[in-house]
Design an enzyme around this catalytic site. Structure first.
Site, PDB file in Angstrom:
ATOM      1  N   SER A 151     -86.316 -66.171 -29.390  1.00 58.15           N
ATOM      2  CA  SER A 151     -87.528 -66.564 -28.665  1.00 58.15           C
ATOM      3  C   SER A 151     -87.308 -67.966 -28.108  1.00 58.15           C
ATOM      4  O   SER A 151     -86.426 -68.691 -28.592  1.00 58.15           O
ATOM      5  CB  SER A 151     -88.713 -66.593 -29.647  1.00 58.15           C
ATOM      6  OG  SER A 151     -89.847 -67.217 -29.083  1.00 58.15           O
ATOM      7  N   TYR A 164     -92.768 -68.406 -37.821  1.00 58.00           N
ATOM      8  CA  TYR A 164     -92.116 -67.799 -36.643  1.00 58.00           C
ATOM      9  C   TYR A 164     -91.039 -68.727 -36.088  1.00 58.00           C
ATOM     10  O   TYR A 164     -89.914 -68.304 -35.813  1.00 58.00           O
ATOM     11  CB  TYR A 164     -93.198 -67.513 -35.598  1.00 58.00           C
ATOM     12  CG  TYR A 164     -92.751 -66.684 -34.423  1.00 58.00           C
ATOM     13  CD1 TYR A 164     -92.769 -65.291 -34.474  1.00 58.00           C
ATOM     14  CD2 TYR A 164     -92.324 -67.286 -33.235  1.00 58.00           C
ATOM     15  CE1 TYR A 164     -92.376 -64.524 -33.382  1.00 58.00           C
ATOM     16  CE2 TYR A 164     -91.926 -66.528 -32.145  1.00 58.00           C
ATOM     17  CZ  TYR A 164     -91.959 -65.150 -32.218  1.00 58.00           C
ATOM     18  OH  TYR A 164     -91.572 -64.389 -31.128  1.00 58.00           O
TER      19      TYR A 164
HETATM   20  P1  NAD Z   1     -94.467 -55.643 -30.277  1.00 58.65           P
HETATM   21  O1  NAD Z   1     -95.522 -55.922 -31.277  1.00 58.65           O
HETATM   22  O2  NAD Z   1     -94.793 -55.010 -28.981  1.00 58.65           O
HETATM   23  O3  NAD Z   1     -93.305 -54.769 -30.944  1.00 58.65           O
HETATM   24  C1  NAD Z   1     -92.848 -55.004 -32.228  1.00 58.65           C
HETATM   25  C2  NAD Z   1     -92.058 -53.799 -32.686  1.00 58.65           C
HETATM   26  O4  NAD Z   1     -91.631 -54.020 -34.048  1.00 58.65           O
HETATM   27  C3  NAD Z   1     -92.889 -52.523 -32.726  1.00 58.65           C
HETATM   28  O5  NAD Z   1     -92.066 -51.431 -32.376  1.00 58.65           O
HETATM   29  C4  NAD Z   1     -93.321 -52.417 -34.186  1.00 58.65           C
HETATM   30  O6  NAD Z   1     -93.633 -51.112 -34.602  1.00 58.65           O
HETATM   31  C5  NAD Z   1     -92.054 -52.928 -34.852  1.00 58.65           C
HETATM   32  N1  NAD Z   1     -92.250 -53.379 -36.218  1.00 58.65           N
HETATM   33  C6  NAD Z   1     -93.205 -54.206 -36.707  1.00 58.65           C
HETATM   34  N2  NAD Z   1     -93.036 -54.367 -38.033  1.00 58.65           N
HETATM   35  C7  NAD Z   1     -91.942 -53.629 -38.375  1.00 58.65           C
HETATM   36  C8  NAD Z   1     -91.254 -53.379 -39.593  1.00 58.65           C
HETATM   37  N3  NAD Z   1     -91.638 -53.955 -40.741  1.00 58.65           N
HETATM   38  N4  NAD Z   1     -90.183 -52.553 -39.580  1.00 58.65           N
HETATM   39  C9  NAD Z   1     -89.775 -51.964 -38.430  1.00 58.65           C
HETATM   40  N5  NAD Z   1     -90.384 -52.177 -37.242  1.00 58.65           N
HETATM   41  C10 NAD Z   1     -91.448 -52.997 -37.222  1.00 58.65           C
HETATM   42  O7  NAD Z   1     -93.732 -57.055 -30.070  1.00 58.65           O
HETATM   43  P2  NAD Z   1     -92.764 -57.613 -28.923  1.00 58.65           P
HETATM   44  O8  NAD Z   1     -93.495 -58.679 -28.213  1.00 58.65           O
HETATM   45  O9  NAD Z   1     -92.115 -56.518 -28.163  1.00 58.65           O
HETATM   46  O10 NAD Z   1     -91.699 -58.358 -29.850  1.00 58.65           O
HETATM   47  C11 NAD Z   1     -90.380 -57.905 -30.021  1.00 58.65           C
HETATM   48  C12 NAD Z   1     -89.510 -59.091 -30.398  1.00 58.65           C
HETATM   49  O11 NAD Z   1     -89.498 -60.032 -29.340  1.00 58.65           O
HETATM   50  C13 NAD Z   1     -90.007 -59.847 -31.647  1.00 58.65           C
HETATM   51  O12 NAD Z   1     -88.902 -60.247 -32.432  1.00 58.65           O
HETATM   52  C14 NAD Z   1     -90.683 -61.058 -31.044  1.00 58.65           C
HETATM   53  O13 NAD Z   1     -90.685 -62.141 -31.925  1.00 58.65           O
HETATM   54  C15 NAD Z   1     -89.811 -61.311 -29.848  1.00 58.65           C
HETATM   55  N6  NAD Z   1     -90.436 -62.118 -28.797  1.00 58.65           N
HETATM   56  C16 NAD Z   1     -91.578 -61.701 -28.176  1.00 58.65           C
HETATM   57  C17 NAD Z   1     -92.129 -62.489 -27.179  1.00 58.65           C
HETATM   58  C18 NAD Z   1     -93.364 -62.094 -26.437  1.00 58.65           C
HETATM   59  O14 NAD Z   1     -93.886 -62.918 -25.690  1.00 58.65           O
HETATM   60  N7  NAD Z   1     -93.856 -60.880 -26.579  1.00 58.65           N
HETATM   61  C19 NAD Z   1     -91.522 -63.689 -26.832  1.00 58.65           C
HETATM   62  C20 NAD Z   1     -90.363 -64.081 -27.483  1.00 58.65           C
HETATM   63  C21 NAD Z   1     -89.832 -63.278 -28.467  1.00 58.65           C
END
Ligand code: NAD
Length: 269
Positions: A151, A164
């Site tokens: 991130s 985080y």
């Molecule tokens: P999201 O909530 O859309 O997706 C998260 C996914 O993880 C889902 O498929 C969920 O079912 C799964 N998940 C949650 N807990 C779990 C567990 N215990 N075991 C297995 N699967 C599990 O989130 P996202 O925004 O797509 O985030 C994905 C990654 O990207 C994360 O690591 C997040 O930190 C990172 N990220 C997101 C953003 C953003 O702005 N959305 C920015 C930077 C980094």
């Protein structure tokens, strides 16, 4: 109809496992890697019928084998079993995308200990466990791609995101160690550091702002972007999928241990 060329399907014959790919960024990456010809293990939580439909769609749209594994990535034994099952099912695991993640916001002094443990377990420890389990097979084949979804918060901090930010900085460090330990091999490890992407994870933060301040969704989104992201536009899961595909390519064979920003200028400030 003519067959897609190897140029269009550069990952034909490869198998990719993407953690947390039932939603958001992970799903975007799964779709792009499947379109490039990789067979896919989908992981994550959600409603069984929706996940089933998503896997069928991935498989029929791209003509690749898709298997779902709903293992909880906070459980060490479940991770070990998932990786070995995926290797048995497909005969190989070539690409591991450590993507599953959660967020919790609170000031440090009142940060719930149980939430700290949960964020560290999923956002950091699961990356270690997935990596250590996937590496032996990659070493045996002398080819592998490990992509860690860190991130902008792996590079800089924000208030009220102690767990985080600590986890994501940890992921960037772990990425470098993994890359260095395999620098003289066909295995690369890199981190992708997105800024704001409009996924369920961020939608929750928009909803919280909207209700705390009595502002509408559009205003909450504009405020969120305005604070951090100079482009004032969300990054998309599709753009991250393209970057992940590039990191899987031969052209990226010497990209090793990078923390690649895709953040609308967030960390350029
Ligand atoms: P999201 O909530 O859309 O997706 C998260 C996914 O993880 C889902 O498929 C969920 O079912 C799964 N998940 C949650 N807990 C779990 C567990 N215990 N075991 C297995 N699967 C599990 O989130 P996202 O925004 O797509 O985030 C994905 C990654 O990207 C994360 O690591 C997040 O930190 C990172 N990220 C997101 C953003 C953003 O702005 N959305 C920015 C930077 C980094």
């Amino acid at each position: 109809m003519s067959q897609p060329s190897s140029h269009q399907r550069p990952l034909a014959g490869k198998h990719a496992l993407i953690t947390g790919s039932t939603s958001g960024i992970g799903l975007g990456i799964a779709q792009r890697l499947a379109a490039a010809g990789a067979s896919i293990t989908v992981n994550g939580f959600g409603e069984a019928s929706q996940i089933d439909a998503l896997c069928k769609d991935l498989s029929t749209t791209h003509g690749v084998k898709v298997v779902f594994d709903g293992s909880d990535m906070t459980q060490v034994k479940a991770i070990e079993t998932m990786i070995s099952r995926a290797e048995t099912e497909f005969g190989r695991l070539d690409i591991l995308v450590n993507n599953a993640g959660i967020q919790h916001t609170a000031p440090i002094a009142s940060f719930p200990v149980e939430r700290w443990d949960a964020v560290i377990a999923l956002n950091l420890s699961a990356v270690f466990h997935g990596t250590r389990c996937a590496l032996p097979g990659m070493v045996a084949r002398n080819w592998g791609r490990i992509i860690n979804i860190a991130s902008a918060h792996g590079l800089v901090a924000s208030v009220e995101k102690s767990a985080y930010v600590a986890a994501k900085h940890g992921v960037v460090g772990l990425t470098k160690v993994t890359a260095l330990e395999h620098a003289r091999s066909g295995i690369t490890c890199n981190a992708i550091c997105p800024g704001w992407v409009l996924t369920p994870l961020v939608q929750k933060q928009i909803d919280a702002r909207s209700s705390a301040q009595g502002i509408d969704q559009a205003a909450a989104k504009a405020q969120l972007l305005g604070e951090k992201q100079p482009s004032q536009e969300f990054v998309t899961p599709e753009q991250i999928g393209e970057l992940a595909l590039f990191l899987c390519s031969d052209a990226a064979a010497q990209v090793r241990g990078a923390a690649w920003s895709i953040d609308g200028g967030w960390t350029a400030q």
